[in-house]
Design an enzyme around this catalytic site. Structure first.
Site, PDB file in Angstrom:
ATOM      1  N   HIS A 152       0.832  -1.201   0.000  1.00 58.06           N
ATOM      2  CA  HIS A 152       0.000   0.000   0.000  1.00 58.06           C
ATOM      3  C   HIS A 152       0.865   1.248   0.000  1.00 58.06           C
ATOM      4  O   HIS A 152       2.086   1.195   0.118  1.00 58.06           O
ATOM      5  CB  HIS A 152      -1.001   0.005   1.166  1.00 58.06           C
ATOM      6  CG  HIS A 152      -0.419   0.287   2.520  1.00 58.06           C
ATOM      7  ND1 HIS A 152      -1.167   0.575   3.618  1.00 58.06           N
ATOM      8  CD2 HIS A 152       0.877   0.313   2.944  1.00 58.06           C
ATOM      9  CE1 HIS A 152      -0.393   0.768   4.661  1.00 58.06           C
ATOM     10  NE2 HIS A 152       0.849   0.621   4.296  1.00 58.06           N
ATOM     11  N   CYS A 205       5.533   5.989   4.606  1.00 56.68           N
ATOM     12  CA  CYS A 205       4.333   5.301   4.090  1.00 56.68           C
ATOM     13  C   CYS A 205       3.814   5.947   2.818  1.00 56.68           C
ATOM     14  O   CYS A 205       2.962   5.393   2.138  1.00 56.68           O
ATOM     15  CB  CYS A 205       3.236   5.286   5.152  1.00 56.68           C
ATOM     16  SG  CYS A 205       3.679   4.269   6.556  1.00 56.68           S
ATOM     17  N   HIS A 243       4.896  -0.030  -0.437  1.00 57.25           N
ATOM     18  CA  HIS A 243       5.666  -0.896   0.462  1.00 57.25           C
ATOM     19  C   HIS A 243       4.700  -1.943   1.003  1.00 57.25           C
ATOM     20  O   HIS A 243       3.484  -1.765   0.937  1.00 57.25           O
ATOM     21  CB  HIS A 243       6.302  -0.091   1.603  1.00 57.25           C
ATOM     22  CG  HIS A 243       5.298   0.537   2.507  1.00 57.25           C
ATOM     23  ND1 HIS A 243       4.692   1.734   2.228  1.00 57.25           N
ATOM     24  CD2 HIS A 243       4.754   0.116   3.675  1.00 57.25           C
ATOM     25  CE1 HIS A 243       3.829   2.026   3.177  1.00 57.25           C
ATOM     26  NE2 HIS A 243       3.834   1.065   4.076  1.00 57.25           N
ATOM     27  N   HIS A 268       3.281  -5.094   3.792  1.00 61.15           N
ATOM     28  CA  HIS A 268       3.121  -5.535   5.180  1.00 61.15           C
ATOM     29  C   HIS A 268       2.676  -6.990   5.195  1.00 61.15           C
ATOM     30  O   HIS A 268       1.972  -7.441   4.288  1.00 61.15           O
ATOM     31  CB  HIS A 268       2.054  -4.714   5.905  1.00 61.15           C
ATOM     32  CG  HIS A 268       2.453  -3.303   6.163  1.00 61.15           C
ATOM     33  ND1 HIS A 268       3.295  -2.935   7.179  1.00 61.15           N
ATOM     34  CD2 HIS A 268       2.105  -2.155   5.538  1.00 61.15           C
ATOM     35  CE1 HIS A 268       3.470  -1.634   7.166  1.00 61.15           C
ATOM     36  NE2 HIS A 268       2.748  -1.115   6.173  1.00 61.15           N
ATOM     37  N   ASP A 275      -4.944 -10.758  -0.480  1.00 58.96           N
ATOM     38  CA  ASP A 275      -3.611 -11.357  -0.391  1.00 58.96           C
ATOM     39  C   ASP A 275      -2.816 -11.136  -1.670  1.00 58.96           C
ATOM     40  O   ASP A 275      -3.321 -11.367  -2.778  1.00 58.96           O
ATOM     41  CB  ASP A 275      -3.733 -12.860  -0.098  1.00 58.96           C
ATOM     42  CG  ASP A 275      -2.389 -13.476   0.263  1.00 58.96           C
ATOM     43  OD1 ASP A 275      -1.564 -12.790   0.901  1.00 58.96           O
ATOM     44  OD2 ASP A 275      -2.175 -14.656  -0.084  1.00 58.96           O
ATOM     45  N   HIS A 276      -1.580 -10.688  -1.498  1.00 60.24           N
ATOM     46  CA  HIS A 276      -0.666 -10.405  -2.607  1.00 60.24           C
ATOM     47  C   HIS A 276      -1.212  -9.346  -3.561  1.00 60.24           C
ATOM     48  O   HIS A 276      -0.912  -9.360  -4.752  1.00 60.24           O
ATOM     49  CB  HIS A 276      -0.291 -11.687  -3.371  1.00 60.24           C
ATOM     50  CG  HIS A 276       0.682 -12.539  -2.611  1.00 60.24           C
ATOM     51  ND1 HIS A 276       0.322 -13.261  -1.501  1.00 60.24           N
ATOM     52  CD2 HIS A 276       2.003 -12.755  -2.777  1.00 60.24           C
ATOM     53  CE1 HIS A 276       1.379 -13.900  -1.032  1.00 60.24           C
ATOM     54  NE2 HIS A 276       2.415 -13.610  -1.775  1.00 60.24           N
ATOM     55  N   GLU A 279      -0.901  -4.655  11.616  1.00 59.07           N
ATOM     56  CA  GLU A 279      -0.118  -4.214  10.457  1.00 59.07           C
ATOM     57  C   GLU A 279       1.351  -4.555  10.671  1.00 59.07           C
ATOM     58  O   GLU A 279       2.082  -4.858   9.723  1.00 59.07           O
ATOM     59  CB  GLU A 279      -0.300  -2.718  10.223  1.00 59.07           C
ATOM     60  CG  GLU A 279       0.270  -2.245   8.908  1.00 59.07           C
ATOM     61  CD  GLU A 279      -0.146  -0.835   8.580  1.00 59.07           C
ATOM     62  OE1 GLU A 279      -0.964  -0.659   7.662  1.00 59.07           O
ATOM     63  OE2 GLU A 279       0.327   0.097   9.262  1.00 59.07           O
TER      64      GLU A 279
HETATM   65 NI    NI Z   1       2.491   0.816   5.565  1.00 59.18          NI
END
Ligand code: NI
Length: 135
Positions: free
Chosen positions: A15, A34, A40, A42, A80-81, A125
């Site tokens: 995100h 961020c 990036h 998580h 996911d992914h 997160e």
């Molecule tokens: Ni983040």
């Protein structure tokens, strides 16, 4: 007698936190790393809990297999992914913060859980940062 049953799940996603209506300076000041334009990732961890009366016939509050399958079909398959900003319609115009993600997850699951049962979603997160939403 109400019992809370919980199931853990997991998804990876990328995100970027930013607002299109803010300039770079303000986005960097508020969102820092961020706001990386290259996104990036998580490793999100999820705890989904359902609270309700025990069914006297089955002894279950909710069948864990049903809950597991629901999390897979509604959450893991959707997130996911994925790049949340780009690939998940809910975040086209909604900043994918942990706070907003947990509400999206709750809203995806809620219609599939009996109205008489309470739903709670905890989203990690990072191992240290987590948010909770129960409607
Ligand atoms: Ni983040």
């Amino acid at each position: 007698m109400k019992v809370k049953v919980s199931r853990k799940a997991h998804f990876n996603a990328a995100h970027r936190l930013y607002r299109q209506d803010w300039d770079d300076k303000k986005n960097n000041a508020v969102f820092g790393k961020c706001n990386n334009p290259n996104y990036h990732g998580h490793n999100y961890e999820l705890v989904v809990s359902v609270t309700g009366d025990i069914d006297p016939e089955t002894g279950f509050v909710i069948d864990m297999k049903i809950l597991k399958d629901l999390i897979r079909s509604e959450i893991e398959d959707a997130l996911d992914h994925k790049n949340l900003n780009v690939e998940v319609p809910e975040f086209r115009t909604l900043n994918p913060t942990a706070e907003n993600i947990v509400i999206v997850i709750y809203n995806k699951l809620r219609p599939h859980i009996d109205a008489g049962k309470e739903l709670e979603v905890i989203l990690y997160e990072t191992p240290r940062n987590f948010v909770t939403y129960n409607g």
